[in-house]
Structures are given as structure tokens and as C-alpha cells.
Design an enzyme around this catalytic site. Structure first.
Site, PDB file in Angstrom:
ATOM      1  N   LYS A   1      27.980   0.094 -10.863  1.00 48.21           N
ATOM      2  CA  LYS A   1      27.756  -1.165 -10.161  1.00 48.21           C
ATOM      3  C   LYS A   1      28.960  -1.606  -9.301  1.00 48.21           C
ATOM      4  O   LYS A   1      29.111  -1.086  -8.211  1.00 48.21           O
ATOM      5  CB  LYS A   1      27.282  -2.237 -11.150  1.00 48.21           C
ATOM      6  CG  LYS A   1      25.948  -1.773 -11.787  1.00 48.21           C
ATOM      7  CD  LYS A   1      25.119  -2.809 -12.486  1.00 48.21           C
ATOM      8  CE  LYS A   1      23.741  -2.220 -12.780  1.00 48.21           C
ATOM      9  NZ  LYS A   1      23.377  -2.044 -14.172  1.00 48.21           N
TER      10      LYS A   1
ATOM     11  N   ASP B   1      29.788   0.915 -22.792  1.00 48.56           N
ATOM     12  CA  ASP B   1      29.082   1.004 -21.523  1.00 48.56           C
ATOM     13  C   ASP B   1      29.354  -0.294 -20.766  1.00 48.56           C
ATOM     14  O   ASP B   1      28.771  -1.336 -21.056  1.00 48.56           O
ATOM     15  CB  ASP B   1      27.583   1.211 -21.752  1.00 48.56           C
ATOM     16  CG  ASP B   1      26.824   1.328 -20.432  1.00 48.56           C
ATOM     17  OD1 ASP B   1      27.470   1.211 -19.369  1.00 48.56           O
ATOM     18  OD2 ASP B   1      25.598   1.541 -20.468  1.00 48.56           O
TER      19      ASP B   1
ATOM     20  N   TYR C   1      20.782  -1.324 -22.569  1.00 48.92           N
ATOM     21  CA  TYR C   1      20.246  -0.359 -21.613  1.00 48.92           C
ATOM     22  C   TYR C   1      21.377   0.505 -21.101  1.00 48.92           C
ATOM     23  O   TYR C   1      22.440   0.001 -20.743  1.00 48.92           O
ATOM     24  CB  TYR C   1      19.571  -1.089 -20.448  1.00 48.92           C
ATOM     25  CG  TYR C   1      19.027  -0.162 -19.377  1.00 48.92           C
ATOM     26  CD1 TYR C   1      17.922   0.662 -19.635  1.00 48.92           C
ATOM     27  CD2 TYR C   1      19.600  -0.111 -18.102  1.00 48.92           C
ATOM     28  CE1 TYR C   1      17.415   1.498 -18.651  1.00 48.92           C
ATOM     29  CE2 TYR C   1      19.095   0.723 -17.120  1.00 48.92           C
ATOM     30  CZ  TYR C   1      17.997   1.533 -17.390  1.00 48.92           C
ATOM     31  OH  TYR C   1      17.501   2.353 -16.422  1.00 48.92           O
TER      32      TYR C   1
HETATM   33  C1  LIG Z   1      22.687  -0.726 -14.723  1.00 46.31           C
HETATM   34  C2  LIG Z   1      23.157  -0.149 -15.984  1.00 46.31           C
HETATM   35  C3  LIG Z   1      23.094   1.229 -16.250  1.00 46.31           C
HETATM   36  C4  LIG Z   1      22.397   2.195 -15.339  1.00 46.31           C
HETATM   37  O1  LIG Z   1      22.976   2.286 -14.086  1.00 46.31           O
HETATM   38  P1  LIG Z   1      22.121   2.878 -12.863  1.00 46.31           P
HETATM   39  O2  LIG Z   1      23.103   2.911 -11.744  1.00 46.31           O
HETATM   40  O3  LIG Z   1      20.978   1.945 -12.666  1.00 46.31           O
HETATM   41  O4  LIG Z   1      21.663   4.233 -13.265  1.00 46.31           O
HETATM   42  C5  LIG Z   1      23.671   1.697 -17.413  1.00 46.31           C
HETATM   43  N1  LIG Z   1      24.267   0.862 -18.282  1.00 46.31           N
HETATM   44  C6  LIG Z   1      24.337  -0.462 -18.066  1.00 46.31           C
HETATM   45  C7  LIG Z   1      25.024  -1.328 -19.060  1.00 46.31           C
HETATM   46  C8  LIG Z   1      23.777  -1.014 -16.923  1.00 46.31           C
HETATM   47  O5  LIG Z   1      23.818  -2.334 -16.738  1.00 46.31           O
END
Ligand SMILES: *Cc1c(COP(=O)(O)O)cnc(C)c1O
Length: 432
Positions: free
Chosen positions: A268, A240, A145
């Protein structure tokens, strides 16, 4: 018995004015078929709902709160920042401070840019890679994701098809026709994508430690081969690490693999609970971003001083104590061993994994290596387990496809209590 009246009423009221009653779908508890507790406050490793129930929190706002709730250093740094003004839309010193910390920690990052969410970070990283390589196609993996921007909301096509189709109405197929979807931990599927791309692949975006299909780390060999394919094809590799950065280790996957990405996305934990995302790369790559270069990217509240202050207070504390991640991992491993033992005693199949403060478990006999494996796990049993644990005061992520988190405020007693609750719960599940 857990009280739920106030949360149920609050959910109905929210439902009447907020779409689905929530501002992000997973919060609605739909996959575990319950009412989400409405949270009143958090304290250390606990959260408290409006019905007066106390829970041990393993969600931690989906990752950001590595020091738990109300860490006093982060709190006072935010309050100090608030008193100087909420936002200016002009440069402030604290942005450079957080940027310097990130540049020091992540080898491939020489320059960074801050945004307000992980979604923005990955969306911008892909634009940067496409602008830099002058190519449109990119590869992502099923089950990874990367936020909810259009070209990333794709699912694998049927059978052997490599070009993804939109996974949500409202995403035009035109916007996903350049997104190739490969299978996680399968280099053959990536090679196939390279073959099918007509005009070349701009980038591969991957969670080196996938946390959004449950916790499914990539095999090191797979990452090495991704790097080689990128080198051979003039393709950029994007890690990511919005979730794994500062979670799996201080520098995310960097301490667990020798493979280095070209672009890294963060989020995060670097916001310490405030909305922050970031993407960074070499000076050369980043020089293509506007205003230095021509690739456009912007944000009214990007680098917001309150959020940056929370980020600096978080990262500085993480740097101060080199044992933090070892301690978090010891706790996470003990928790997972406890779950596994309890499940085994009850005759329930379970596999678990841990990376630093991240933990994951599947009701499955075999190790999970891809989204296909993850979706073959017993998600109905997970839903029952989740609800059992909630009733026992344990707040786990409300989907089988999420990762759990240990914070520095998660005490050994909390782990013990959680293991005891899981044993009771497994026993109950084995009887039903
Ligand atoms: C949470 C997450 C996102 C998206 O971040 P948001 O702040 O919710 O837009 C993208 N990549 C990874 C791996 C994530 O865990």
C-alpha cells in the site's frame, strides 16, 4: 441530488466484459447494494466521478494515498522515471534507495525484497518462514486479511476446530490443512493451535493493527504473549503491516508496541499508489531466500523503477515532516468524535477507534475485539449510512469491515463537512 446515470451505464458495460464488472470484489458495492461510482479523476482529498459528482475521499485507493491524489512530488518523480523507461528486469539504483529507507525505519528489517502486491508479500513471507523452520503449519487469525493466496484463504472451522477450511471454492482443502485459525485477541485460542499442531508451527501471521474487519487493534498484552509463545516454540512472528505500515505511524505498529516481529510485510503506502509490496527480516533469515539461499521467490516486474520512484517520493516526504502523523491522528479523532456525537444524539449505538491516519467505526454497543464481535455489529445500518453519506458527497469504504483513511490532503473543512453530513444522515436513519 447525486447523478448516477453515467456510472450505471458504465457499470453495465463493464459487467458485460469484466467478471462482476470489477477487478477486485469489494469495489462492486455488493455489501451496500448500490452501483459504484466510476471515477474520472482525483485531486487532493477529493475524487470526481464520470457523472460530475465530487466526493471527499476516505478510501484513498484502500490505503496507499497518504498524501491524497496527485501529490506533486510523487507525480513528478513518477513522470521523471517514466521518461527513463518503464521496466528493465535488471537492477536499478532506486530499488536500493527504497530498501535503505525501509531498513532504517523498521527495526527488525535488515534486508528486504520487493514484490508487486501485498498478496505476494505475505505469500512469500510464509514460504520464507516455512522454509526457514522446516515446518508446514502456521497460524492466522479469523478476520485478518493477508491477500488472496490459497493457504491464506481460510475461515475458522466450526466450534473449537483449529484447522481452517477453505473460504473459497477453488482452494483445495489439502492446501489449507496446514493453516490453523485462531481468534484475534485470544491467546487461549493460539495456545490451542500450538497444542494441536503435530509437527510444530512455522509462523504466526497477524495484523498487529487489524484493518480488514474494520479497525480492530490488537491488545498490547496479546502481542506480548504472541511473541512469548513464538520464542518458546521456535516459531517466527510475522507482522502483516501492508495496511498499518506508514499508516498507523511511520513504522506501523512499531511506535505503538514494544513487540518486534521476525518478518514484516509491507505494501500500500510504500508504493505511493503504484503496485508494490515488500517483505523484510534480519540478514540471517533473508539469506535463506534465493539466490543466496534455497527458498525460491521471484517476479518479472518486482522492484519496478516507476513503482520504486513513487515509493521513495512518498517515504521521503513522510520522513521530512515529523508532525504528519500527529496531525493526521488529530483529524481522524475529530472525525470519529463527530460521528459518535451525531450517532448518540440520534440514539444510535456506535464505537470508534483511531490509529494514526486509520479510523474505524462499528454500529455496536460494545467494543469490538474480534471478528465475531465485528460480525455482530449492525451491518445493515452501515449499508444505509454508507449510501446516505455517498449521496452527501462523502466516499466511505463500501463495507462495514473496512478501515477509513485520512490523508494530508484531507482538510479541516472536509472533516467539518463530513461531520455535518453524518449528523444529517444519523437523523434520517433514526427516523426510518
Ligand atoms: C491489502 C492487504 C493485503 C493484500 O494486499 P494486495 O496488494 O491487495 O494484494 C495483505 N495484508 C493486509 C493487512 C492488507 O491490508
Amino acid at each position: 441530488m447525486r447523478r448516477v446515470e453515467k456510472s450505471e451505464e458504465a457499470f453495465q458495460k463493464a459487467f458485460s466484459v469484466i467478471s462482476g464488472g470489477v477487478n477486485s470484489p469489494v469495489r462492486a458495492f455488493s455489501s451496500v447494494k448500490g452501483t459504484p461510482p466510476f471515477i474520472e479523476r482525483g485531486e487532493g482529498g477529493y475524487i470526481f466521478d464520470i457523472d460530475g459528482n465530487r466526493y471527499i475521499d476516505y478510501v484513498q485507493s484502500w490505503g496507499p494515498l497518504i498524501f491524497g491524489h496527485r501529490n506533486s512530488t510523487i507525480e513528478s518523480s513518477v513522470i521523471d522515471a517514466v521518461k527513463r523507461g518503464l521496466s528493465f528486469g535488471a537492477p536499478t539504483l532506486v530499488e536500493t534507495q527504497l530498501a535503505e529507507l525501509i531498513v532504517d525505519i523498521f527495526e527488525p528489517i535488515e534486508k528486504v525484497r520487493f514484490v508487486s502486491s501485498g498478496t505476494e508479500a505475505t505469500m512469500s513471507a510464509i514460504r520464507l518462514a516455512r522454509g526457514y523452520t522446516h515446518r508446514d503449519d502456521f497460524i492466522k487469525f479469523e478476520g485478518c486479511y493477508h491477500g488472496h493466496s490459497d493457504s491464506l484463504l481460510v475461515k475458522g472451522g466450526s466450534g473449537m476446530a483449529t484447522f481452517g477450511s477453505p473460504s473459497s471454492p477453488g482452494v483445495p482443502a489439502d492446501l489449507t490443512k496446514h493453516t490453523l485459525v485462531a481468534e484475534y485477541n485470544s491467546i487461549e485460542s493460539v495456545e490451542r493451535c500450538f497444542k494441536e499442531s503435530r509437527d510444530g508451527v512455522a509462523c504466526i501471521i497477524v495484523e498487529p493493527i487489524a484493518g480488514n474487519m474494520g479497525l480492530v487493534p490488537a491488545d498490547d498484552k496479546f502481542l506480548i504473549e504472541l511473541r512469548e509463545l513464538c520464542n518458546e516454540n521456535g516459531t517466527l512472528l510475522i507482522f502483516d503491516e501492508v495496511m498499518s505500515g506508514f499508516r498507523a505511524s511511520l513504522s506501523g505498529s512499531q511506535e505503538l508496541t514494544s513487540v518486534r516481529a521476525d518478518i514484516i510485510t509491507l505494501g500500500k503506502v510504500i508504493g505511493g499508489g503504484m503496485p508494490v509490496g515488500a517483505f523484510g527480516a534480519s540478514r540471517e533469515i533473508m539469506s535463506h531466500l534465493s539466490p543466496e539461499g534455497e527458498i525460491y521467490q521471484a517476479g518479472t516486474l518486482s522492484g519496478n523503477p516507476i513503482a520504486m520512484s513513487a515509493g521513495v517520493a512518498t517515504v521521503e516526504q513522510l520522513l521530512k515532516d515529523r508532525d504528519i502523523y500527529r496531525d493526521l491522528e488529530v483529524k481522524a479523532k475529530r472525525l470519529m468524535r463527530g460521528f459518535r456525537d451525531g450517532a448518540e444524539e440520534a440514539g444510535i449505538d456506535m464505537v470508534t477507534d483511531v490509529r494514526g491516519s486509520m479510523f474505524g467505526f462499528f454500529f455496536s454497543k460494545d467494543r469490538v475485539k474480534s471478528f465475531k464481535d465485528a460480525s455482530n455489529s449492525d451491518t445493515e445500518l452501515f449499508a444505509k449510512f454508507h449510501s446516505n453519506m455517498l449521496d452527501r458527497g462523502i466516499y466511505l469504504a463500501c463495507s462495514a469491515y473496512e478501515t477509513g483513511f485520512i490523508s494530508t490532503a484531507t482538510t479541516d473543512e472536509m472533516i467539518d463537512e463530513t461531520i455535518r453530513a453524518s449528523k444529517d444522515s444519523f437523523y434520517e436513519l433514526s427516523k426510518s
